[in-house]
Enzyme design. Structure first.
Site, PDB file in Angstrom:
ATOM      1  N   HIS A 252       2.081 -46.526  17.269  1.00  0.00           N
ATOM      2  CA  HIS A 252       2.277 -45.890  15.764  1.00  0.00           C
ATOM      3  C   HIS A 252       1.858 -46.785  14.970  1.00  0.00           C
ATOM      4  CE1 HIS A 252       3.460 -42.720  13.024  1.00  0.00           C
ATOM      5  NE2 HIS A 252       3.548 -41.776  14.151  1.00  0.00           N
TER       6      HIS A 252
ATOM      7  N   HIS B 162      -3.561 -42.470  13.029  1.00  0.00           N
ATOM      8  CA  HIS B 162      -2.528 -43.331  12.755  1.00  0.00           C
ATOM      9  C   HIS B 162      -1.747 -43.828  13.933  1.00  0.00           C
ATOM     10  CE1 HIS B 162      -0.771 -39.337  12.770  1.00  0.00           C
ATOM     11  NE2 HIS B 162       0.371 -39.886  12.952  1.00  0.00           N
TER      12      HIS B 162
END
Lengths: 78, 148
Positions: free
Chosen positions: B72, B57
């Site tokens: 992110h 992620h």
């Protein structure tokens, strides 16, 4: 300034106060038994970028070395 | 000077719009954020360099000058433990700016109750060193901001 691992543990209320610690790329997500033992000023003095406290979950923002710092802490707290 | 590229297609909205104080208060550095298109797609390297951290992620690409850029993919997405994300590169790989790193689906992240917004952070940069932030629609690989 690199964060001081032992000072972070102390700021979290010591080894016995830490239930769990999980790194997430820029931060440590830690769960503590007693949030009142968390010393945010001491954590900031340990060289962290920020501290967020919600219930008994403390997020300690340490920057991109979170993985390394978390494993160093785990070694110390065993 | 480093030109940092948009890692995903969407709308550049700025870091202040990110619902996470670590990013909105620029605790790890200044930068920008993209509200991604709600369609499966590739997240690409924002600069050329080495992938020094690769989670499903989130990832950090460090240029040869030591500057690291963090991407992110969504907020609190560490909780998904990689589900719905597919790695297209490996930690330690050298990548060029614009090269695919992770395949993901922002719509699925949102359906799971999390924000799919993507912070793009110039790690430990001084506030004044990041400028020229683009706002509005961007494609993956388009210029996003300059790091002087």
């Amino acid at each position: 300034m690199a964060a001081d691992v032992r000072a972070i543990i102390a700021g979290l209320g010591g080894v016995d106060n830490v239930i769990d610690i999980e790194p997430c790329i820029t931060r440590l997500r830690t769960e503590v038994y007693d949030a009142s033992k968390v010393d945010q000023a001491a954590l900031r003095a340990a060289g962290v970028h920020g501290v967020m406290l919600a219930g008994n979950v403390v997020q300690v923002v340490v920057g991109p070395d979170a993985d390394t710092i978390a494993s160093d802490i785990e070694e110390i707290i065993g | 000077m480093t030109t940092v590229l948009a890692p995903v297609a969407g709308t550049a909205v700025g870091l202040a719009a990110v619902p996470d104080p670590v990013f909105s208060q620029a605790m790890v550095g200044p930068g920008s954020a993209i509200d991604p298109e709600r369609a499966p797609g590739q997240a690409v390297a924002p600069i050329s360099g080495t992938i020094v951290k690769l989670h499903a992620h989130a990832y950090i690409v460090e240029g040869d000058d030591g500057r690291g850029v963090l991407v992110h993919l969504g907020i609190d997405t560490v909780q998904l433990k990689g589900e719905g994300f597919r790695l297209l590169a490996a930690e330690g790989d050298r990548v060029r700016a614009g090269q695919p790193v992770v395949f993901w689906n922002p719509a699925a992240v949102e359906e799971g109750g999390r924000s799919p917004i993507c912070p793009v952070v110039a790690l430990d940069a001084a506030d004044g060193d990041v400028n020229g932030q683009v706002r509005g629609g961007v494609g993956a690989g388009d210029d996003l901001f300059e790091w002087s």
